[in-house]
Design a protein around this motif. Sequence first.
Motif, PDB file in Angstrom:
ATOM      1  N   TRP A 153       0.882  -1.063  -0.085  1.00 51.09           N
ATOM      2  CA  TRP A 153      -0.058  -0.118  -0.059  1.00 51.09           C
ATOM      3  C   TRP A 153       0.799   1.163  -0.087  1.00 51.09           C
ATOM      4  O   TRP A 153       0.659   2.264  -0.547  1.00 51.09           O
ATOM      5  N   LYS A 154       1.872   1.114   0.737  1.00 50.63           N
ATOM      6  CA  LYS A 154       2.966   2.515   0.542  1.00 50.63           C
ATOM      7  C   LYS A 154       3.200   2.580  -0.746  1.00 50.63           C
ATOM      8  O   LYS A 154       3.478   3.864  -1.050  1.00 50.63           O
ATOM      9  N   ALA A 155       3.786   1.531  -1.369  1.00 50.36           N
ATOM     10  CA  ALA A 155       4.198   1.747  -2.680  1.00 50.36           C
ATOM     11  C   ALA A 155       3.309   2.707  -3.671  1.00 50.36           C
ATOM     12  O   ALA A 155       3.741   3.563  -4.136  1.00 50.36           O
ATOM     13  N   LEU A 156       2.011   2.388  -3.271  1.00 55.96           N
ATOM     14  CA  LEU A 156       0.987   2.898  -4.372  1.00 55.96           C
ATOM     15  C   LEU A 156       0.900   4.576  -3.559  1.00 55.96           C
ATOM     16  O   LEU A 156       0.810   5.435  -4.619  1.00 55.96           O
ATOM     17  N   TYR A 157       0.728   4.891  -2.397  1.00 56.12           N
ATOM     18  CA  TYR A 157       0.683   5.961  -2.151  1.00 56.12           C
ATOM     19  C   TYR A 157       1.883   7.003  -2.511  1.00 56.12           C
ATOM     20  O   TYR A 157       1.654   8.033  -2.843  1.00 56.12           O
ATOM     21  N   ASP A 158       3.163   6.355  -2.473  1.00 51.06           N
ATOM     22  CA  ASP A 158       4.475   7.050  -2.753  1.00 51.06           C
ATOM     23  C   ASP A 158       4.383   7.300  -4.181  1.00 51.06           C
ATOM     24  O   ASP A 158       4.561   8.516  -4.773  1.00 51.06           O
ATOM     25  N   ARG A 159       3.673   6.300  -5.116  1.00 47.83           N
ATOM     26  CA  ARG A 159       3.685   6.466  -6.377  1.00 47.83           C
ATOM     27  C   ARG A 159       3.019   7.882  -6.948  1.00 47.83           C
ATOM     28  O   ARG A 159       3.421   8.572  -7.711  1.00 47.83           O
ATOM     29  N   PHE A 160       1.816   8.091  -6.127  1.00 43.53           N
ATOM     30  CA  PHE A 160       0.868   9.326  -6.369  1.00 43.53           C
ATOM     31  C   PHE A 160       1.147  10.344  -5.462  1.00 43.53           C
ATOM     32  O   PHE A 160       0.259  11.398  -5.410  1.00 43.53           O
ATOM     33  N   GLY A 161       2.220  10.280  -4.712  1.00 45.31           N
ATOM     34  CA  GLY A 161       2.544  11.662  -4.071  1.00 45.31           C
ATOM     35  C   GLY A 161       1.691  11.994  -2.772  1.00 45.31           C
ATOM     36  O   GLY A 161       1.482  12.970  -2.490  1.00 45.31           O
ATOM     37  N   LEU A 162       1.137  10.826  -2.360  1.00 41.90           N
ATOM     38  CA  LEU A 162       0.163  10.911  -1.148  1.00 41.90           C
ATOM     39  C   LEU A 162       0.747  10.529   0.178  1.00 41.90           C
ATOM     40  O   LEU A 162       1.566   9.545   0.246  1.00 41.90           O
ATOM     41  N   SER A 163       0.296  11.262   1.036  1.00 41.73           N
ATOM     42  CA  SER A 163       0.673  10.773   2.543  1.00 41.73           C
ATOM     43  C   SER A 163       0.006   9.434   2.896  1.00 41.73           C
ATOM     44  O   SER A 163      -1.208   9.060   2.521  1.00 41.73           O
ATOM     45  N   PHE A 164       0.910   8.472   3.605  1.00 37.47           N
ATOM     46  CA  PHE A 164       0.335   7.090   3.867  1.00 37.47           C
ATOM     47  C   PHE A 164      -0.037   6.904   5.182  1.00 37.47           C
ATOM     48  O   PHE A 164      -1.163   6.330   5.392  1.00 37.47           O
ATOM     49  N   GLU A 165       0.594   7.647   6.062  1.00 35.07           N
ATOM     50  CA  GLU A 165       0.230   7.233   7.639  1.00 35.07           C
ATOM     51  C   GLU A 165      -0.829   7.686   7.978  1.00 35.07           C
ATOM     52  O   GLU A 165      -1.579   7.065   8.859  1.00 35.07           O
ATOM     53  N   PRO A 166      -1.452   8.872   7.533  1.00 33.94           N
ATOM     54  CA  PRO A 166      -2.812   9.271   8.169  1.00 33.94           C
ATOM     55  C   PRO A 166      -3.971   8.510   7.572  1.00 33.94           C
ATOM     56  O   PRO A 166      -5.254   8.456   8.268  1.00 33.94           O
ATOM     57  N   THR A 167      -3.850   7.386   6.736  1.00 38.90           N
ATOM     58  CA  THR A 167      -4.776   6.623   6.360  1.00 38.90           C
ATOM     59  C   THR A 167      -4.911   5.352   6.945  1.00 38.90           C
ATOM     60  O   THR A 167      -6.117   4.542   6.914  1.00 38.90           O
TER      61      THR A 167
END
Length: 333
Positions: A153-167
């Motif tokens: 999941w983190k790889a996907l958030y990183d790919r689109f420049g999105l923060s991961f931890e708040p989710t």
Amino acid sequence: MTEKTEETGRFTLVCIGQDGRLGYEAIILAATLRAADPGFRGRLIVAEPQPGPLWRRDPRMGAPVKTALADLGAEILPFENRVFGDAYPEGNKIEVLTALPEDAPFIFFDTDTLFTGPLSEVPFDFDRPAASMRREGTWPDPPLYGPGYGAIWKALYDRFGLSFEPTLDLDQPAEHWERYLYFNAGWFFHRDPRAFGQRFADFARTIRDEEIEALASQVLFPWLDQIALPLVIHSFGGGRPGPGLSGLDGGVSCHYRALPLLYARESDAAVAALEAAVAPNRIKKVLKDYEPAKRLIYQGHGAKIRKAFDRAALPRREQAIRKRIRDMGLWLR
């Protein structure tokens, strides 16, 4: 919260209608909406994919189905497929959004949905999108030696420049699938259908077409819409639905998925709403051409399925429910 349904009541409810099952299910959706929410003031749109190079056959609904939908106050909205089509029909829910009217927020429902309560009383905050939590841990399927849920999941958030931890749902343990933002795409909403739809399409196409190392072992279909959806919702400032939306997948709407499953496991209220809404002859004369409706609703075989299951002690896996219905000769879709 900003504007909600109680302020104007004017939002667009959209589902997909096609030749075959989806057209008949759209009639059920529309009939139960009108029965459960006679004060509904929004637009009911049944979106219809048009013939084109991405379809092997004509996906349009037949004239009797369209007439029945019009009698129920539905608008038929033709739209073109430019990304998915036959190869991934679930992509219709992505592509249709950019064809919706710009002047109203939207809520998308899978067509295999019926209504048991007034949708217009649900307090949507269209500036904070959300989606259905009636889901199972269908994706991802982490390989034995990794990467795990978190890394995928983190790889996907990183790919689109999105923060991961708040989710993350920190009440769930690490590497448990429910810790990570994941929805059923059976319903979702936002204020701007075209902006949401464009981003949804861009994210889904990127996941499909790019080589993202953490996804190398993952099967993307048929889950692509549900992989991209959490990313899109988070990117617009949304997240898990709050208690005000509990009527969806509850006392207001029911995502039954297939008529045999409805009779096996859904509430008495859902069955009663279905059977009452489709009883009028003008609806019956069209739905009786759909074998599952003919046999399960009008010939009463749904009651046989219902008697075969204890809804307080259903099998844990849907596969077991389906098998028992098949053994009865009543798995009709």
